[in-house]
Design a protein around this motif. Structure first.
Motif, PDB file in Angstrom:
ATOM      1  N   THR A  13       0.808  -1.226   0.000  1.00  0.00           N
ATOM      2  CA  THR A  13       0.000   0.000   0.000  1.00  0.00           C
ATOM      3  C   THR A  13       0.835   1.266   0.000  1.00  0.00           C
ATOM      4  O   THR A  13       0.351   2.322  -0.367  1.00  0.00           O
ATOM      5  CB  THR A  13      -0.946   0.023   1.212  1.00  0.00           C
ATOM      6  OG1 THR A  13      -0.177  -0.158   2.385  1.00  0.00           O
ATOM      7  CG2 THR A  13      -2.004  -1.046   1.110  1.00  0.00           C
ATOM      8  N   SER A  14       2.113   1.173   0.408  1.00  0.00           N
ATOM      9  CA  SER A  14       2.913   2.401   0.471  1.00  0.00           C
ATOM     10  C   SER A  14       3.133   2.989  -0.924  1.00  0.00           C
ATOM     11  O   SER A  14       3.205   4.201  -1.082  1.00  0.00           O
ATOM     12  CB  SER A  14       4.239   2.153   1.175  1.00  0.00           C
ATOM     13  OG  SER A  14       5.092   1.407   0.352  1.00  0.00           O
ATOM     14  N   ALA A  17       0.095   4.944  -1.774  1.00  0.00           N
ATOM     15  CA  ALA A  17       0.132   6.206  -1.023  1.00  0.00           C
ATOM     16  C   ALA A  17       1.063   7.199  -1.707  1.00  0.00           C
ATOM     17  O   ALA A  17       0.725   8.368  -1.880  1.00  0.00           O
ATOM     18  CB  ALA A  17       0.592   5.949   0.405  1.00  0.00           C
ATOM     19  N   LYS A  18       2.235   6.720  -2.109  1.00  0.00           N
ATOM     20  CA  LYS A  18       3.221   7.615  -2.717  1.00  0.00           C
ATOM     21  C   LYS A  18       2.689   8.198  -4.028  1.00  0.00           C
ATOM     22  O   LYS A  18       2.795   9.401  -4.272  1.00  0.00           O
ATOM     23  CB  LYS A  18       4.528   6.860  -2.972  1.00  0.00           C
ATOM     24  CG  LYS A  18       5.644   7.785  -3.438  1.00  0.00           C
ATOM     25  CD  LYS A  18       6.947   7.036  -3.660  1.00  0.00           C
ATOM     26  CE  LYS A  18       8.052   8.035  -4.002  1.00  0.00           C
ATOM     27  NZ  LYS A  18       9.318   7.353  -4.284  1.00  0.00           N
ATOM     28  N   ARG A  20      -0.474   8.538  -4.988  1.00  0.00           N
ATOM     29  CA  ARG A  20      -1.570   9.483  -4.726  1.00  0.00           C
ATOM     30  C   ARG A  20      -1.026  10.824  -4.246  1.00  0.00           C
ATOM     31  O   ARG A  20      -1.484  11.883  -4.661  1.00  0.00           O
ATOM     32  CB  ARG A  20      -2.524   8.898  -3.678  1.00  0.00           C
ATOM     33  CG  ARG A  20      -3.335   7.729  -4.198  1.00  0.00           C
ATOM     34  CD  ARG A  20      -4.167   7.112  -3.101  1.00  0.00           C
ATOM     35  NE  ARG A  20      -5.136   8.054  -2.559  1.00  0.00           N
ATOM     36  CZ  ARG A  20      -5.561   8.046  -1.303  1.00  0.00           C
ATOM     37  NH1 ARG A  20      -5.080   7.171  -0.447  1.00  0.00           N
ATOM     38  NH2 ARG A  20      -6.446   8.912  -0.900  1.00  0.00           N
ATOM     39  N   LEU A  21      -0.024  10.752  -3.364  1.00  0.00           N
ATOM     40  CA  LEU A  21       0.573  11.989  -2.839  1.00  0.00           C
ATOM     41  C   LEU A  21       1.251  12.801  -3.932  1.00  0.00           C
ATOM     42  O   LEU A  21       1.109  14.016  -3.992  1.00  0.00           O
ATOM     43  CB  LEU A  21       1.611  11.642  -1.770  1.00  0.00           C
ATOM     44  CG  LEU A  21       1.106  11.573  -0.340  1.00  0.00           C
ATOM     45  CD1 LEU A  21       2.173  10.995   0.566  1.00  0.00           C
ATOM     46  CD2 LEU A  21       0.693  12.949   0.162  1.00  0.00           C
ATOM     47  N   GLN A  22       1.991  12.098  -4.800  1.00  0.00           N
ATOM     48  CA  GLN A  22       2.704  12.819  -5.866  1.00  0.00           C
ATOM     49  C   GLN A  22       1.721  13.570  -6.754  1.00  0.00           C
ATOM     50  O   GLN A  22       1.971  14.712  -7.141  1.00  0.00           O
ATOM     51  CB  GLN A  22       3.559  11.846  -6.683  1.00  0.00           C
ATOM     52  CG  GLN A  22       4.884  11.580  -5.985  1.00  0.00           C
ATOM     53  CD  GLN A  22       5.672  10.443  -6.585  1.00  0.00           C
ATOM     54  OE1 GLN A  22       5.092   9.495  -7.120  1.00  0.00           O
ATOM     55  NE2 GLN A  22       6.985  10.512  -6.484  1.00  0.00           N
TER      56      GLN A  22
END
Lengths: 87, 276
Positions: A13-14, A17-18, A20-22
């Motif tokens: 999942t990380s 997350a990365k 989506r954040l970018q």
């Protein structure tokens, strides 16, 4: 528990997350540099134009584009069909 | 002239006050004259974390309003001789802080201290803006978690536009990333954003990585900053971060998992596990 569901559990999942954040952060950073006066500018231009022609809110678009160290303020006004109005 | 450091994050609950207490204690442990100020007006907590809550008589807003002198409001830390605490007001509203008022107090403090550490409240309201306004350095406290990383980026944008240095077109505030509550095991399993993931996104220099540790809660329970715990991994990590801040070349610790030996695997729970 099947092998499939075991593999599904081990989803990384990380990386989601990365990613989506970018996306959201690059979007928010591009918004960061738009000056606060843009909405008011759009409003006042709309008022001036509507003194002369009947026009509605979504026919005026103000946008600011940045390319390198140069900013371009783009004003897009969709005028009503004037020939139709004359008749 | 003293250096002003703001401890900020945007998001609440990521460890700003814990970090402010640990960093200021750590600076003072090195003999540097340090004061730590709580900017969280109405929700003061630095006093609890520093263990001086029963010694608060006057506060930051009293000094701004001229109701007390700085000497009356400053609390001498009980653990480290060169450390003082300026508590926040618990009764006033956040608008009690003004640029002029804060500037007056900071100017007076800079005559006496080498480092002024400003503990920012969460959010982007007046208290947070005042805490960062005069800063020379910003330590951005970030958890390896999406909402914290996003808010940290937002704060970086505000530092670059709303701080005094930005407004006066001077050299920008120096930004330092402090990742807290890091769990290397979960990061290695890709269950948690890794240090590299966070630094890739925020793109500011990494000051330190503080591991998730039961000793942090123990420290706040007792009101003794975690750097004073000689056994705490988080305490070591904070002290390393402060050493790096002062220019020392210290390698990162606690960012990778320690491979368990066959014996401890067979034994199952380690001492650390049973404590946490």
């Amino acid at each position: 528990m099947s092998i499939f569901s075991y593999l599904k559990q081990r989803e990384h999942t990380s990386s989601i997350a990365k990613e989506r954040l970018q996306i959201i952060i690059s979007h928010e950073r591009s918004q960061r540099h738009t000056p606060d006066y843009l909405p008011q500018l759009q409003e006042e231009i709309l008022n001036v134009i509507s003194k002369y022609v009947s026009i509605n809110r979504n026919q005026v678009v103000v946008s600011l584009d940045r390319t390198g160290d140069c900013s371009v303020l783009e004003l897009n006004v969709t005028m009503p069909d004037l020939s139709a109005e004359r008749n | 002239m003293s250096q002003i450091i703001v401890i900020t994050s945007g998001k609440g609950g990521v460890g700003k006050t814990t970090s402010a207490a640990a960093i200021s204690s750590s600076l003072a442990l090195r003999g540097l004259k340090t004061v730590v100020i709580d900017f969280d007006i109405g929700l003061r907590n630095l006093d609890l974390i520093m263990g001086c809550e029963r010694r608060v008589v006057y506060d930051f807003v009293n000094v701004i309003n001229g109701e007390a002198s700085l000497n009356q409001a400053l609390i001498k830390d009980k653990n480290v001789p060169t450390l003082y605490i300026l508590p926040a007001s618990q009764t006033r509203d956040k608008e009690a802080l003004t640029i002029e008022g804060v500037e007056k107090v900071l100017n007076e403090l800079s005559q006496r201290f080498e480092f002024i550490v400003c503990d920012s409240p969460a959010g982007i309201e007046n208290g947070a803006l005042m805490a960062m306004y005069f800063a020379d350095h910003a330590i951005i406290v970030t958890n390896p978690e999406i909402s914290s990383v996003r808010d940290s980026d937002r704060i970086l944008g505000i530092l670059a536009s709303k701080s005094k240095r930005a407004i006066e077109n001077r050299a920008p505030i120096q930004e330092h990333l402090l990742i807290t509550r890091y769990n290397p095991e979960r990061a290695e399993k890709s269950d948690m954003l890794s240090v590299t993931d966070v630094t890739d996104i925020l793109a500011i220099p990494l000051l330190g990585v503080i591991p998730e540790s039961h000793t942090v809660l123990k420290a706040s329970n007792t009101g003794i900053p975690v750097v004073l715990d000689e056994q705490s991994d988080a305490g070591f990590a904070y002290r390393d971060a402060v050493a790096r801040f002062l220019g020392d070349d210290v390698p990162m610790r606690f960012v990778t998992t320690q491979r368990k030996g066959i014996l401890s695997r067979l034994w199952g729970r380690t001492k650390e596990d049973s404590l946490s």
